[in-house]
Design a protein around this motif. Sequence first.
Motif, short mmCIF file in Angstrom:
data_model
loop_
_atom_site.label_atom_id
_atom_site.label_comp_id
_atom_site.label_asym_id
_atom_site.label_seq_id
_atom_site.Cartn_x
_atom_site.Cartn_y
_atom_site.Cartn_z
N VAL B 43 0.86 -1.17 0.00
CA VAL B 43 0.00 0.00 0.00
C VAL B 43 0.91 1.23 0.00
O VAL B 43 1.82 1.31 0.81
CB VAL B 43 -0.91 0.02 1.24
CG1 VAL B 43 -1.89 1.17 1.19
CG2 VAL B 43 -1.64 -1.32 1.40
N ARG B 45 1.37 5.67 -1.60
CA ARG B 45 0.77 6.83 -2.28
C ARG B 45 1.52 7.11 -3.57
O ARG B 45 2.74 6.99 -3.64
CB ARG B 45 0.85 8.07 -1.39
CG ARG B 45 0.01 7.92 -0.16
CD ARG B 45 -0.57 9.21 0.36
NE ARG B 45 0.29 10.36 0.26
CZ ARG B 45 -0.15 11.59 0.45
NH1 ARG B 45 -1.42 11.82 0.73
NH2 ARG B 45 0.68 12.61 0.37
N VAL B 50 -3.97 6.74 -2.87
CA VAL B 50 -3.52 5.50 -2.23
C VAL B 50 -3.70 4.34 -3.21
O VAL B 50 -4.78 4.13 -3.75
CB VAL B 50 -4.32 5.21 -0.94
CG1 VAL B 50 -3.91 3.87 -0.35
CG2 VAL B 50 -4.10 6.33 0.08
N CYS C 22 -3.76 0.11 6.85
CA CYS C 22 -2.73 0.55 5.89
C CYS C 22 -3.23 1.71 5.05
O CYS C 22 -2.54 2.72 4.87
CB CYS C 22 -2.31 -0.60 4.98
SG CYS C 22 -1.38 -1.87 5.85
N ALA C 23 -4.44 1.60 4.53
CA ALA C 23 -4.98 2.66 3.67
C ALA C 23 -5.09 3.97 4.45
O ALA C 23 -4.74 5.05 3.93
CB ALA C 23 -6.34 2.24 3.12
N ILE C 26 -1.46 5.46 5.25
CA ILE C 26 -0.81 6.00 4.05
C ILE C 26 -1.57 7.25 3.55
O ILE C 26 -0.95 8.24 3.16
CB ILE C 26 -0.72 4.93 2.94
CG1 ILE C 26 0.09 3.72 3.43
CG2 ILE C 26 -0.11 5.51 1.67
CD1 ILE C 26 1.47 4.03 3.94
N ALA C 27 -2.88 7.20 3.59
CA ALA C 27 -3.67 8.37 3.16
C ALA C 27 -3.38 9.58 4.04
O ALA C 27 -3.34 10.72 3.57
CB ALA C 27 -5.16 8.04 3.19
N ASP C 29 -0.65 10.26 5.34
CA ASP C 29 0.77 10.58 5.20
C ASP C 29 1.57 10.31 6.48
O ASP C 29 2.54 11.02 6.79
CB ASP C 29 0.95 12.04 4.76
CG ASP C 29 2.34 12.28 4.19
OD1 ASP C 29 2.95 11.31 3.70
OD2 ASP C 29 2.81 13.42 4.27
N GLN C 32 5.43 6.04 4.48
CA GLN C 32 5.70 6.04 3.04
C GLN C 32 5.00 4.89 2.34
O GLN C 32 4.49 5.03 1.24
CB GLN C 32 7.20 5.89 2.76
CG GLN C 32 8.05 7.05 3.21
CD GLN C 32 8.63 6.82 4.60
OE1 GLN C 32 7.92 6.90 5.62
NE2 GLN C 32 9.91 6.52 4.67
N CYS C 33 5.02 3.72 2.97
CA CYS C 33 4.38 2.56 2.37
C CYS C 33 4.10 1.54 3.46
O CYS C 33 4.63 1.64 4.58
CB CYS C 33 5.23 1.96 1.26
SG CYS C 33 6.77 1.29 1.82
N ALA C 34 3.26 0.58 3.14
CA ALA C 34 2.91 -0.46 4.09
C ALA C 34 2.81 -1.78 3.34
O ALA C 34 2.52 -1.79 2.13
CB ALA C 34 1.59 -0.15 4.77
N GLU C 61 6.32 1.40 6.94
CA GLU C 61 7.57 2.17 6.89
C GLU C 61 7.26 3.63 7.17
O GLU C 61 6.44 4.23 6.48
CB GLU C 61 8.25 2.05 5.53
CG GLU C 61 8.84 0.69 5.27
CD GLU C 61 9.67 0.67 3.99
OE1 GLU C 61 10.33 1.68 3.68
OE2 GLU C 61 9.64 -0.36 3.30
#
Lengths: 102, 102, 102
Positions: B43, B45, B50, C22-23, C26-27, C29, C32-34, C61
């Motif tokens: 997952v 951005r 996303v 995760c969404a 990440i949304a 911010d 950086q990623c999952a 992360e």
Amino acid sequence: MPTDHIVVTFTTDDKKLADNMCAEVIAADLGQCAQIEGPITSVFRWHGEVHTEHEWRVEIETTAEKANAVVEHIRANHGIEVPEVVISDIEDNVMIGGSAPA
Amino acid sequence: MPTDHIVVTFTTDDKKLADNMCAEVIAADLGQCAQIEGPITSVFRWHGEVHTEHEWRVEIETTAEKANAVVEHIRANHGIEVPEVVISDIEDNVMIGGSAPA
Amino acid sequence: MPTDHIVVTFTTDDKKLADNMCAEVIAADLGQCAQIEGPITSVFRWHGEVHTEHEWRVEIETTAEKANAVVEHIRANHGIEVPEVVISDIEDNVMIGGSAPA
């Protein structure tokens, strides 16, 4: 927050062996918990040829005090004469929460 | 017990690329073994949105001496112009046993 | 090459919760990623009995600055009252490349 947190890792191509090993180690109170990942694909050389096989990765969370007993159990019960076992001290990681009932 | 034990990790959404990369690196004797985990869900951005996609995580066990050649091989053959590659020195871990035939 | 690279890890037996967490992270911010791995098999003791269940491992992360907010988000939204969360500082790893678009 534990001051001593060890993870013992090994792989095997035998899922049943992975299941049994985890159940035995946890039942004997040699580790707090265990996780089995897989199947993963392992690629390696053997007598000059590249081989690929499916394996399972086992991670057992334990303490420094019990780590040797975990390794002995793996070596005594693993199908391979001298399996590769990795002992990681992840004491530097910060652990928050988690329940540890008997 | 190796005094120098490095793991090079990258991900890709292309299982065939993961398979080929591992076979090439091991055949060229740039690593002792490689493992492919997945599919995992990633997952991230991208331009403010996303995104979720399936990927494969590749871990190549090698030595400090050969790590650069492994990274060069990945960068030259990965589908993405500048893939993220992580080089972990796990020298502090204790490794027991394991066979290393040629 | 980031000077500060943190991975926040937890597990859950609820894939939908893993996806949503995760969404959201990440949304917002906060990372950086999952990545979500699984299902994995977890073996543990609970009131003296050995239990086995399927779980999903989530790795997010992030940075040292944002790690606490990630942990707070997990604790506020995880189904378990006090989930185990591990914060790993992998600053010593060398990261090469990777794209980080907004």
